[in-house]
Scaffold this motif. Structure first.
Motif, PDB file in Angstrom:
ATOM      1  N   ASP A  54       0.825  -1.208   0.000  1.00  0.00           N
ATOM      2  CA  ASP A  54       0.000   0.000   0.000  1.00  0.00           C
ATOM      3  C   ASP A  54       0.860   1.260   0.000  1.00  0.00           C
ATOM      4  O   ASP A  54       0.627   2.181  -0.779  1.00  0.00           O
ATOM      5  N   VAL A  55       1.893   1.302   0.867  1.00  0.00           N
ATOM      6  CA  VAL A  55       2.740   2.492   0.966  1.00  0.00           C
ATOM      7  C   VAL A  55       3.519   2.695  -0.333  1.00  0.00           C
ATOM      8  O   VAL A  55       3.622   3.817  -0.840  1.00  0.00           O
ATOM      9  N   VAL A  56       4.051   1.606  -0.883  1.00  0.00           N
ATOM     10  CA  VAL A  56       4.825   1.714  -2.122  1.00  0.00           C
ATOM     11  C   VAL A  56       3.936   2.173  -3.272  1.00  0.00           C
ATOM     12  O   VAL A  56       4.332   3.028  -4.073  1.00  0.00           O
ATOM     13  N   ARG A  57       2.729   1.623  -3.345  1.00  0.00           N
ATOM     14  CA  ARG A  57       1.811   2.033  -4.409  1.00  0.00           C
ATOM     15  C   ARG A  57       1.438   3.510  -4.271  1.00  0.00           C
ATOM     16  O   ARG A  57       1.347   4.237  -5.256  1.00  0.00           O
ATOM     17  N   GLY A  58       1.247   3.938  -3.017  1.00  0.00           N
ATOM     18  CA  GLY A  58       0.953   5.348  -2.778  1.00  0.00           C
ATOM     19  C   GLY A  58       2.095   6.245  -3.198  1.00  0.00           C
ATOM     20  O   GLY A  58       1.897   7.282  -3.839  1.00  0.00           O
ATOM     21  N   LEU A  59       3.327   5.834  -2.847  1.00  0.00           N
ATOM     22  CA  LEU A  59       4.506   6.611  -3.245  1.00  0.00           C
ATOM     23  C   LEU A  59       4.644   6.649  -4.759  1.00  0.00           C
ATOM     24  O   LEU A  59       5.009   7.681  -5.330  1.00  0.00           O
ATOM     25  N   ARG A  60       4.359   5.531  -5.412  1.00  0.00           N
ATOM     26  CA  ARG A  60       4.468   5.483  -6.872  1.00  0.00           C
ATOM     27  C   ARG A  60       3.511   6.482  -7.519  1.00  0.00           C
ATOM     28  O   ARG A  60       3.880   7.221  -8.440  1.00  0.00           O
ATOM     29  N   MET A  61       2.276   6.531  -7.031  1.00  0.00           N
ATOM     30  CA  MET A  61       1.302   7.465  -7.596  1.00  0.00           C
ATOM     31  C   MET A  61       1.704   8.908  -7.352  1.00  0.00           C
ATOM     32  O   MET A  61       1.627   9.755  -8.253  1.00  0.00           O
ATOM     33  N   LEU A  62       2.160   9.189  -6.132  1.00  0.00           N
ATOM     34  CA  LEU A  62       2.538  10.567  -5.796  1.00  0.00           C
ATOM     35  C   LEU A  62       3.784  11.005  -6.548  1.00  0.00           C
ATOM     36  O   LEU A  62       3.883  12.159  -6.988  1.00  0.00           O
ATOM     37  N   CYS A  63       4.752  10.098  -6.716  1.00  0.00           N
ATOM     38  CA  CYS A  63       5.957  10.438  -7.475  1.00  0.00           C
ATOM     39  C   CYS A  63       5.631  10.676  -8.943  1.00  0.00           C
ATOM     40  O   CYS A  63       6.235  11.547  -9.582  1.00  0.00           O
ATOM     41  N   CYS A  64       4.675   9.920  -9.477  1.00  0.00           N
ATOM     42  CA  CYS A  64       4.236  10.156 -10.862  1.00  0.00           C
ATOM     43  C   CYS A  64       3.583  11.526 -10.988  1.00  0.00           C
ATOM     44  O   CYS A  64       3.818  12.253 -11.965  1.00  0.00           O
ATOM     45  N   GLN A  65       2.759  11.894 -10.004  1.00  0.00           N
ATOM     46  CA  GLN A  65       2.132  13.212 -10.030  1.00  0.00           C
ATOM     47  C   GLN A  65       3.180  14.317  -9.931  1.00  0.00           C
ATOM     48  O   GLN A  65       3.062  15.356 -10.601  1.00  0.00           O
ATOM     49  N   ARG A  66       4.195  14.081  -9.099  1.00  0.00           N
ATOM     50  CA  ARG A  66       5.267  15.080  -8.992  1.00  0.00           C
ATOM     51  C   ARG A  66       5.971  15.263 -10.327  1.00  0.00           C
ATOM     52  O   ARG A  66       6.268  16.395 -10.733  1.00  0.00           O
ATOM     53  N   SER A  67       6.237  14.164 -11.027  1.00  0.00           N
ATOM     54  CA  SER A  67       6.878  14.255 -12.340  1.00  0.00           C
ATOM     55  C   SER A  67       6.016  15.030 -13.325  1.00  0.00           C
ATOM     56  O   SER A  67       6.531  15.838 -14.111  1.00  0.00           O
ATOM     57  N   GLU A  68       4.709  14.802 -13.282  1.00  0.00           N
ATOM     58  CA  GLU A  68       3.797  15.531 -14.163  1.00  0.00           C
ATOM     59  C   GLU A  68       3.815  17.022 -13.854  1.00  0.00           C
ATOM     60  O   GLU A  68       3.832  17.868 -14.753  1.00  0.00           O
ATOM     61  N   LEU A  69       3.830  17.362 -12.568  1.00  0.00           N
ATOM     62  CA  LEU A  69       3.859  18.774 -12.181  1.00  0.00           C
ATOM     63  C   LEU A  69       5.166  19.437 -12.598  1.00  0.00           C
ATOM     64  O   LEU A  69       5.176  20.598 -13.023  1.00  0.00           O
ATOM     65  N   LEU A  70       6.266  18.715 -12.478  1.00  0.00           N
ATOM     66  CA  LEU A  70       7.555  19.265 -12.905  1.00  0.00           C
ATOM     67  C   LEU A  70       7.557  19.537 -14.406  1.00  0.00           C
ATOM     68  O   LEU A  70       8.096  20.554 -14.868  1.00  0.00           O
ATOM     69  N   ARG A  71       6.935  18.641 -15.169  1.00  0.00           N
ATOM     70  CA  ARG A  71       6.830  18.862 -16.618  1.00  0.00           C
ATOM     71  C   ARG A  71       5.960  20.077 -16.916  1.00  0.00           C
ATOM     72  O   ARG A  71       6.277  20.886 -17.801  1.00  0.00           O
ATOM     73  N   ASP A  72       4.858  20.215 -16.171  1.00  0.00           N
ATOM     74  CA  ASP A  72       3.987  21.385 -16.360  1.00  0.00           C
ATOM     75  C   ASP A  72       4.730  22.669 -16.006  1.00  0.00           C
ATOM     76  O   ASP A  72       4.598  23.695 -16.689  1.00  0.00           O
ATOM     77  N   SER A  73       5.515  22.615 -14.929  1.00  0.00           N
ATOM     78  CA  SER A  73       6.277  23.789 -14.514  1.00  0.00           C
ATOM     79  C   SER A  73       7.275  24.194 -15.598  1.00  0.00           C
ATOM     80  O   SER A  73       7.397  25.384 -15.935  1.00  0.00           O
TER      81      SER A  73
END
Length: 326
Positions: free
Chosen positions: A129-148
């Motif tokens: 559960d924790v790893v899956r949560g981190l995976r989703m959040l890290c993917c969102q962070r990557s998307e935000l960095l691309r948007d930035s």
């Protein structure tokens, strides 16, 4: 293995197909599972019916299909069934299992069930559960960095047209001092209408640097504005375009800050994750966030017994090449 019933689930985006086979590999039941509770409850009841009929709960086999299999895996696992999630490469390699050459979802579900009889299946890794949560959040962070990055490039392109020379005042157009100046004066004309002391104060407060820094930058912006007012492109939407880009950059940065705190907080709940992040970060060239992404994608490091297995997991095929003399 051959004495238990088995169920294959062919997973799709909107629905999946279930086929339950008896211990003799005869079709016991089949249904379509729409990805809602009512339909999944109906499928569970069919599996329980097979359990009563054959004295053993069916083993469920499904492919790892993007993220669509995760809900089904969680639902049937919580219902008490053994669920094997396999790599699609395994099922693709065994397409010629003894099923008539018909391509439809029901046949594919039956083929997956028969694979349990004909080969040793290696289950795919389902992250904790924790790893899956981190995976989703890290993917969102990557998307935000691309948007930035996209909005930084957009702001730079705007300033190249309407405010030539501004990019030479600050080391980064998207820096705090730069954005503070542009928020107050988004165009050369606005700079020339604004008192120098007011602009200097905005830069100093925005960058959190001494007053002298703000005065120096304000004067350079004024000089750039005098130059840009004669050669820059002028249109009625300039100020709004710059303000919109700045607003998006600030919103993205605020969201990034919040998201990064959430990632750190979630990772702190698992000592093994923190340990692996620290070990990876000790490697030259790998920082904290790259380490966090690697940990979230790899999950359980103990599942890999050789470096080549880990390389294959990431789709890499490294090889050694040397030229020499005997």
């Amino acid at each position: 293995m051959d004495i238990v019933p088995v169920a294959g689930i062919d997973v799709s985006k909107r629905f999946s197909d279930l086929c339950i086979l008896s211990p003799e590999s005869q079709e016991f039941s089949a249904t379509r599972i729409y990805h809602d509770k009512t339909s999944m409850d109906r499928a569970r009841n069919l599996l329980l019916k097979a359990q009563v009929e054959f004295g053993h709960a069916p083993v469920i086999v499904m492919e790892s299909t993007s993220h669509y299999h995760l809900v089904l895996h969680q639902y049937f696992s919580k219902a008490g069934f053994e669920v094997l999630v396999i790599n699609p490469l395994q099922s693709y390699a065994l397409r010629n299992v003894n099923v008539r050459r018909i391509k439809n979802d029901r046949v594919d579900a039956k083929r997956l069930a028969l694979m349990y009889r004909t080969t040793v299946l290696r289950p795919s890794l389902i992250p904790q559960d924790v790893v899956r949560g981190l995976r989703m959040l890290c993917c969102q962070r990557s998307e935000l960095l691309r948007d930035s990055t996209r909005y930084k490039n957009h702001l730079t392109a705007l300033l190249d047209q309407i405010f030539p020379g501004f990019d030479r005042v600050f080391s980064k157009v998207s820096g705090k001092g730069s954005l503070a100046a542009l928020s107050l004066c988004p165009t050369p004309q606005a700079v020339l209408r604004t008192e120098l002391a007011r602009l200097a104060e905005a830069i100093s407060e925005g960058s959190r640097k001494p007053k002298a820094y703000g005065v120096e930058k304000a004067q350079k912006i004024r000089d750039a504005a005098l130059h840009a007012s004669t050669i820059g492109i002028v249109s009625s939407g300039d100020a709004a375009a710059v303000a919109t880009a700045i607003g998006m950059l600030k919103a993205i940065q605020q969201t990034l800050d919040s998201l990064e705190e959430e990632i750190k907080s979630l990772a702190a709940k698992n000592a093994e994750i923190i340990k692996n992040v620290e070990l990876l970060s000790s490697i030259p060239g790998i920082g904290f966030w790259i380490s966090m992404v690697l940990v979230s994608e790899i999950g359980d490091f103990s599942a890999f017994h050789h470096p080549k297995q880990l390389a294959a997991y990431f789709g890499l095929d490294p090889f050694h090449k040397s030229i020499g003399f005997d």
